[in-house]
Design an enzyme around this catalytic site. Sequence first.
Site, PDB file in Angstrom:
ATOM      1  N   GLY A 254      -4.028 -51.813  63.134  1.00 47.30           N
ATOM      2  CA  GLY A 254      -5.114 -51.723  64.114  1.00 47.30           C
ATOM      3  C   GLY A 254      -6.005 -50.509  63.927  1.00 47.30           C
ATOM      4  N   ALA A 255      -5.397 -49.324  63.912  1.00 45.32           N
ATOM      5  CA  ALA A 255      -6.184 -48.109  63.805  1.00 45.32           C
ATOM      6  C   ALA A 255      -5.258 -46.944  63.511  1.00 45.32           C
ATOM      7  CB  ALA A 255      -6.949 -47.839  65.098  1.00 45.32           C
ATOM      8  N   MET A 256      -5.862 -45.801  63.144  1.00 47.58           N
ATOM      9  CA  MET A 256      -5.067 -44.667  62.698  1.00 47.58           C
ATOM     10  C   MET A 256      -5.634 -43.371  63.256  1.00 47.58           C
ATOM     11  SD  MET A 256      -2.503 -43.594  61.056  1.00 47.58           S
ATOM     12  CE  MET A 256      -2.131 -41.855  61.101  1.00 47.58           C
ATOM     13  N   GLU A 257      -4.724 -42.528  63.770  1.00 46.80           N
ATOM     14  CA  GLU A 257      -5.094 -41.346  64.550  1.00 46.80           C
ATOM     15  C   GLU A 257      -5.359 -40.082  63.734  1.00 46.80           C
ATOM     16  OE1 GLU A 257      -1.952 -42.803  64.554  1.00 46.80           O
ATOM     17  OE2 GLU A 257      -0.384 -41.284  64.638  1.00 46.80           O
ATOM     18  N   ASN A 258      -5.784 -40.182  62.467  1.00 48.19           N
ATOM     19  CA  ASN A 258      -6.044 -38.996  61.645  1.00 48.19           C
ATOM     20  C   ASN A 258      -6.789 -37.930  62.450  1.00 48.19           C
ATOM     21  OD1 ASN A 258      -5.351 -40.749  59.316  1.00 48.19           O
ATOM     22  ND2 ASN A 258      -7.313 -41.677  59.853  1.00 48.19           N
ATOM     23  N   HIS A 290      -5.527 -45.193  72.756  1.00 44.91           N
ATOM     24  CA  HIS A 290      -4.254 -44.922  72.071  1.00 44.91           C
ATOM     25  C   HIS A 290      -4.458 -43.898  70.945  1.00 44.91           C
ATOM     26  CE1 HIS A 290      -0.249 -46.166  70.420  1.00 44.91           C
ATOM     27  NE2 HIS A 290      -0.815 -45.771  69.287  1.00 44.91           N
ATOM     28  N   GLU A 291      -5.417 -44.148  70.092  1.00 45.50           N
ATOM     29  CA  GLU A 291      -5.626 -43.231  68.954  1.00 45.50           C
ATOM     30  C   GLU A 291      -6.068 -41.864  69.450  1.00 45.50           C
ATOM     31  OE1 GLU A 291      -4.288 -44.405  66.463  1.00 45.50           O
ATOM     32  OE2 GLU A 291      -4.384 -46.523  67.024  1.00 45.50           O
ATOM     33  N   GLU A 313       4.943 -42.806  69.086  1.00 38.95           N
ATOM     34  CA  GLU A 313       4.387 -44.132  69.377  1.00 38.95           C
ATOM     35  C   GLU A 313       4.788 -44.642  70.767  1.00 38.95           C
ATOM     36  OE1 GLU A 313       2.011 -45.118  67.886  1.00 38.95           O
ATOM     37  OE2 GLU A 313       2.117 -44.203  65.898  1.00 38.95           O
TER      38      GLU A 313
HETATM   39  N1  TRP Z   1      -0.114 -44.607  63.753  1.00 37.95           N
HETATM   40  C1  TRP Z   1      -0.908 -45.796  63.912  1.00 37.95           C
HETATM   41  C2  TRP Z   1      -0.971 -46.069  65.401  1.00 37.95           C
HETATM   42  O1  TRP Z   1      -0.067 -46.516  66.000  1.00 37.95           O
HETATM   43  C3  TRP Z   1      -0.393 -47.002  63.246  1.00 37.95           C
HETATM   44  C4  TRP Z   1      -0.192 -47.000  61.777  1.00 37.95           C
HETATM   45  C5  TRP Z   1       0.914 -46.701  61.095  1.00 37.95           C
HETATM   46  C6  TRP Z   1      -1.055 -47.530  60.819  1.00 37.95           C
HETATM   47  N2  TRP Z   1       0.789 -47.008  59.777  1.00 37.95           N
HETATM   48  C7  TRP Z   1      -0.398 -47.528  59.590  1.00 37.95           C
HETATM   49  C8  TRP Z   1      -2.339 -48.001  60.902  1.00 37.95           C
HETATM   50  C9  TRP Z   1      -0.986 -48.049  58.460  1.00 37.95           C
HETATM   51  C10 TRP Z   1      -2.919 -48.498  59.774  1.00 37.95           C
HETATM   52  C11 TRP Z   1      -2.254 -48.543  58.555  1.00 37.95           C
HETATM   53  O2  TRP Z   1      -1.897 -45.764  66.031  1.00 37.95           O
HETATM   54 ZN    ZN Z   2       0.126 -45.127  67.637  1.00 38.98          ZN
END
Ligand code: TRP
Ligand code: ZN
Length: 850
Positions: A254-258, A290-291, A313
């Site tokens: 879905g998305a990533m919290e960088n 969430h992110e 998470e």
């Molecule tokens: N940390 C992300 C979240 O829950 C999810 C995530 C983990 C992710 N590995 C990933 C997203 C690989 C994209 C690709 O918000």
């Molecule tokens: Zn998350």
Amino acid sequence: MKDASPQTIYLKDYTPPAYLVEKVDLTFRLAPSATRVLSKISFKPNPASQSRDFFLHGEQLKLISAKIDGKSITPEVVEGGIKADVPDAPFIWEAEVEIDPAGNTALEGLYMSGGMYSTQCEAEGFRKITFYPDRPDVLAPFSVRIESDMPVLLSNGNKGAMGDGFAEWHDPWPKPAYLFALVAGDLVNHPDTFTTMSGKEVELNIWVRKDDIGKCAFGIDALKRSMKWDEEVYGREYDLDIFNIVAVDDFNMGAMENKGLNIFNSSCVLASPATSTDATFERIEAIVAHEYFHNWTGNRITCRDWFQLCLKEGLTVFRDQQFTGDMRSHAVKRIDDAQLLRSNQFKEDAGPLAHPVRPESFVEINNFYTVTVYEKGAEIIGMLKRLVGDEGYAKALDLYFDRHDGDAATIEDWIKVFEDATGRDLSQFKLWYSQAGTPRLKIREEWNDATFTLHIAQETLPTPGQPNKVPLVIPVAVGLLGANGDEVVPTQILELTQAEQSFSFSGLGSRPIPSILRDFSAPVILEREQSAEEQAFLLAHDTDPFNKWEAGQLLARDVLLAMIESGDTDDKGYIDALRRALRDESLDPAFRAKLLALPTEEALSIALAARGVVPDPDLIHEQREAFRLSIAQHALIELSNIYLIHQVHGPYAPSAEQAGKRALTNAALNFISLVDGGAAATSQFAGADNMTQEYEALCALLRIDAGQEELLSFADSWKDDRLVMDMWFRAQVACANPADAVAIARNLARHKKFDWKNPNRFRAVFGALAMNHAGFNAIDGSGYDLLADWLIKLDPVNPQTTARVSGSFQSWTRYDEDRKAKAEAALTRIKSTPNLSRDTTEMVTRLLSK
Ligand code: TRP
Ligand code: ZN
């Protein structure tokens, strides 16, 4: 190549890193198939480690040169990385490597998607970018220089020097490598600003390709509301000058919290009324939140190792659930979350993939981003909050942020802050993290001498690797109702700690009707005999909205199970009770829409299996359809009234209020379509001025085997919109008559727009197929075979998505011998594919283990 011999990693083997990183400098010279990455990393020995072995992770890297303290060296190449001799004192590592973003179809590390560069490093992707101790307990500040002729160059942190063909970024907050991100592309931004509670102005942007600039307004608004909410509810302020979000089309999740640079699957951030449904707007709002919330729960406080994944998470899901409840409706959100947990997490717990919220071992960590870690992880936090109260929870969270800011923490640290803040012993409660499986509560009632007693017994069935279970601490919220519907004992939390326990309520004038597990106070299954009269009574009178809804579900479930098991078609008063609830204009439309949702075929299948009955997917489908038709015929007046009265007039808004009305009218439309031949749906489709009305009408038509013209016109209108075309693919499979679902999926996979390397498109067809219960489980095994064919094809291209979708087989042992034999053959065929990835190998091995 991934390692040839997949290794199992154990939580108990954790050791601290031998070297710590003080500072990282990276330079990227971007080129599609030959990007150069230059790293300069300051290491120092870790006083907390006995080891002086210097190991750096690295995969699929071409090493050009390496130096230690300025002197060229030749590192030893070992499985998964390199080793070198280093001084027993601080030193500087420098390396230059070459990588191939254009050839990276796995979407992990640095890759290209639609002409832009993007990264995905969680969990272990950074090692495909350069040599590094790629583990979450090694934190460092990063400085990044990007050299490229792409017009937009982004990385984590605050802006540094920028000029023609380059940009520099500095992230002052120490972070693990999994939070690193880089984006380069021909992008445009939707800008905004946010002023934090201490008066700092933060620059906000959503970066997209030119065509998508009209789809950013909602996401940026959701971001600002999230920032405000985290300040007000958790006291958490943003900590950089800038916050960027980028939308990417090819993305595994879905998305990533960088840090400071969240990267989103475009389906999880881009929205407009013409192209997105209400459900999509709500999902985007939750994922943006969430992110963003990860900035504190995940980034400022990160995880010591990947076994602690639920630390970030579970908590962040819990926070986004609270946020959605505050933005919309707590009652409806709780129902949604319970439905998701029951249909997906209870299913996981009941099959070969069951694992604890904090697993004890894994082969590929990507396979443990599961509904158990995320959603059950969030439920554990909800239980903690119930047990210690709102004030205790607030104190514990303040202490958590205070004590662990900048740490890579563990579940032990998390539990300890609750113990220290509240004085409570949580050693038994902590078992929720290590014991897999869904507890079952057996309830027996007793009425004697004006005293009402609940006898509650708990039991958890064995799961893989855990044959014996122990009692857990289970908060059971209970209220008692009098015969006239008054609440005689308001909600209280019974704390179950033993295998069997009794709770008495004395001084009652007459036998009460209990409302048990209010607000779904624990992720457990209630096993109790309850009469249809009592269920109808609670549907009419329960003051707890969750249990009011639940009573309707249980009543419907029992009717459906009787239809399936014995052909008994008595509706036990369900339809009359439903009609009364539909007429009750004091009930929120969104809540009434939930009342209209019957238990899914999957849920009925799970319920039958729990009773020891082998479910027949075709029979379940047939009987559920028959019951839907009966409801449509007998409640037609209420359904038609609702459809008319609650139509939204005027301009579309993605508000909770409008969305609730549309959810209700569209739930009604699905029933009405069963008796009007699709007339109402056809005209709704023709007159729709927003995607919710258009798409819901299309689905209602497909569910009655109509809508072929609408499908054509839909494709014609939306052929250039990737996200809407995903919906077009998905709807045809998800809403198909099960008898046709496999053939439809097979044909769609031959469609010229079926870009199977795009995870969204792949899931639109094959994720949807698995959700068509009777279709996927077709008796001839064609559903299993088709999915196996495509998983085998996708695995070498994208192991992560292949492994995830292979989870569709998780309930294969639930069915009859014929189906089992066919599913097993399909799984065995996948497993014996030459060079199968580590990801998919682990999944099919677990799926096949008995
Ligand atoms: N940390 C992300 C979240 O829950 C999810 C995530 C983990 C992710 N590995 C990933 C997203 C690989 C994209 C690709 O918000
Ligand atoms: Zn998350």
